[in-house]
Every structure is written in C-alpha cells, then in structure tokens.
Design a protein around this motif. Structure first.
Motif, PDB file in Angstrom:
ATOM      1  N   LEU A  38      -8.252   0.357   5.507  1.00 28.51           N
ATOM      2  CA  LEU A  38      -7.650   0.684   4.272  1.00 28.51           C
ATOM      3  C   LEU A  38      -8.014   1.904   3.779  1.00 28.51           C
ATOM      4  O   LEU A  38      -9.429   2.214   3.509  1.00 28.51           O
ATOM      5  N   GLU A  93      -3.587  -9.887   7.791  1.00 28.70           N
ATOM      6  CA  GLU A  93      -4.687 -10.408   6.895  1.00 28.70           C
ATOM      7  C   GLU A  93      -5.559  -9.211   6.447  1.00 28.70           C
ATOM      8  O   GLU A  93      -5.781  -8.280   7.451  1.00 28.70           O
ATOM      9  N   LEU A  94      -6.234  -9.193   5.510  1.00 29.29           N
ATOM     10  CA  LEU A  94      -7.333  -8.118   5.186  1.00 29.29           C
ATOM     11  C   LEU A  94      -8.751  -8.840   5.328  1.00 29.29           C
ATOM     12  O   LEU A  94      -8.909  -9.941   5.132  1.00 29.29           O
ATOM     13  N   ILE A 153     -13.023  -2.149   4.258  1.00 28.49           N
ATOM     14  CA  ILE A 153     -12.032  -3.155   4.287  1.00 28.49           C
ATOM     15  C   ILE A 153     -10.905  -2.728   5.434  1.00 28.49           C
ATOM     16  O   ILE A 153     -10.591  -1.474   5.409  1.00 28.49           O
ATOM     17  N   LYS A 181      -1.359 -11.115   1.735  1.00 28.95           N
ATOM     18  CA  LYS A 181      -2.102 -10.363   0.900  1.00 28.95           C
ATOM     19  C   LYS A 181      -2.900 -11.072  -0.250  1.00 28.95           C
ATOM     20  O   LYS A 181      -3.092 -10.656  -1.377  1.00 28.95           O
ATOM     21  N   GLU A 239      -7.538  -3.874   7.829  1.00 32.13           N
ATOM     22  CA  GLU A 239      -6.251  -4.687   7.954  1.00 32.13           C
ATOM     23  C   GLU A 239      -6.187  -5.168   9.524  1.00 32.13           C
ATOM     24  O   GLU A 239      -6.309  -4.361  10.280  1.00 32.13           O
ATOM     25  N   ARG A 248       0.817  -1.265  -0.204  1.00 29.33           N
ATOM     26  CA  ARG A 248      -0.055  -0.112  -0.093  1.00 29.33           C
ATOM     27  C   ARG A 248       0.798   1.248  -0.105  1.00 29.33           C
ATOM     28  O   ARG A 248       1.940   1.378   0.299  1.00 29.33           O
TER      29      ARG A 248
END
Length: 172
Positions: free
Chosen positions: A153, A103-104, A96, A128, A98, A30
């Motif tokens: 996110l 993990e997302l 969304i 990811k 994290e 990101r």
C-alpha cells in the motif's frame, strides 16, 4: 510517466493513479493501485471513462497484453513496490501489504531466505474490515497456504495511517 488513457485500454498490470471522478464518488478503497483482475477493470468501467496510469509502476498501453495474472514474483513487479525503495528488503517490517485474497496484512518479520515471502499478520478481511482476531501467516510455508502479496500500500492511501495507528495500539 503518468498518462491518461481511455478506460477500454485498461488491462492487468497497469498501475492506476487517478480517475476522471472524485475518489469519494467511486467504490474504491484506495486511490492508487495495480490492476490485477478483470473485476477491477469492470468496476472502473462502470464509473469512469478515462483513468491515469503510471507507467513507472505498471505496464504501458503499448506493452503486450497480460494473460491470467501478473507474475508478482518477477523482478519488474518487485520494482513496483514502493517499500522496496525504502529498504534492502522487498517487504520491510511494518509495511502494509495487500494479499491476493484481498486481505490487508502487516509484515512482522522479513524472510532473508525468500524475501518475497515474509511472515505477515492479516489484519482485515477481504472487505477491508478490521479483524478482531488477527492471524499470522507465513507466506514461505507452502504447506500452510498458497497466498501471495500483490502490492504494497502506498503511504498516501487513506487507510494506511489508520492501520498504522491500529498496529501501534496493539503493541502497547
């Protein structure tokens, strides 16, 4: 306020919003993120000499140093979450997030009793990569886990649109 700092001033609790390198020239998933581990700092040090931080979303250089990990349940951390500005809930449905496991997940149900502990669907592994078999995770169920959300996110992160399309396809 955005300011450029030397990489050696970077520490946990700062919100990185830019580097002195192109995003594609770094190993980061990101472009903007909250620093929550020494591993993130060390990786940034390998690639960058300066970074830009947003003091409105994280701590400033002149703040006292953080120790182990940020208290992500604190009021200051809740203010850092961009989704919170768009809804009355800290984590609106379809947001969304994290997890501290890297993990997302997608928020599937808000928790009115404990707004910082919604029901989420884990959709990626720590690297990811999308999961073939997503799993529901009730963050309020202490018997089930000790996992916490570390950040929401930002909508301009490259993976967000892809993940939203994935979630929409799954609903059909």
């Amino acid at each position: 306020m955005v300011k450029k700092i030397n990489i050696n001033q970077l520490r946990k609790g700062m919100f990185v919003c830019g580097t002195d390198r192109k995003w594609l020239d770094t190993p980061f998933f990101r472009t903007k993120f909250l620093i929550s581990s020494d591993k993130q700092i060390n990786t940034l040090k390998e690639y960058c000499q300066t970074v830009s931080i947003d003091t409105g979303k994280g701590i400033d250089v002149d703040k006292p140093a953080e120790t182990d990990i940020i208290d992500f349940g604190s009021p200051a951390a809740a203010e850092m979450r961009s989704c919170a500005e768009e809804s009355d809930s800290a984590y609106p449905v379809n947001c969304i997030v994290e997890l501290q496991t890297d993990e997302l997940a997608v928020v599937v149900q808000e928790n009115s009793q404990s707004p910082l502990q919604p029901l989420v669907k884990v959709i990626t592994n720590p690297q990811k990569q999308l999961l073939f078999h997503e799993r529901l995770l009730d963050l309020a169920d202490e018997r089930q886990n000790q996992t916490k959300i570390i950040r929401v996110l930002a909508s301009d992160e490259p993976i967000v649109e892809l993940l939203k399309m994935f979630v929409e396809l799954e609903r059909t």
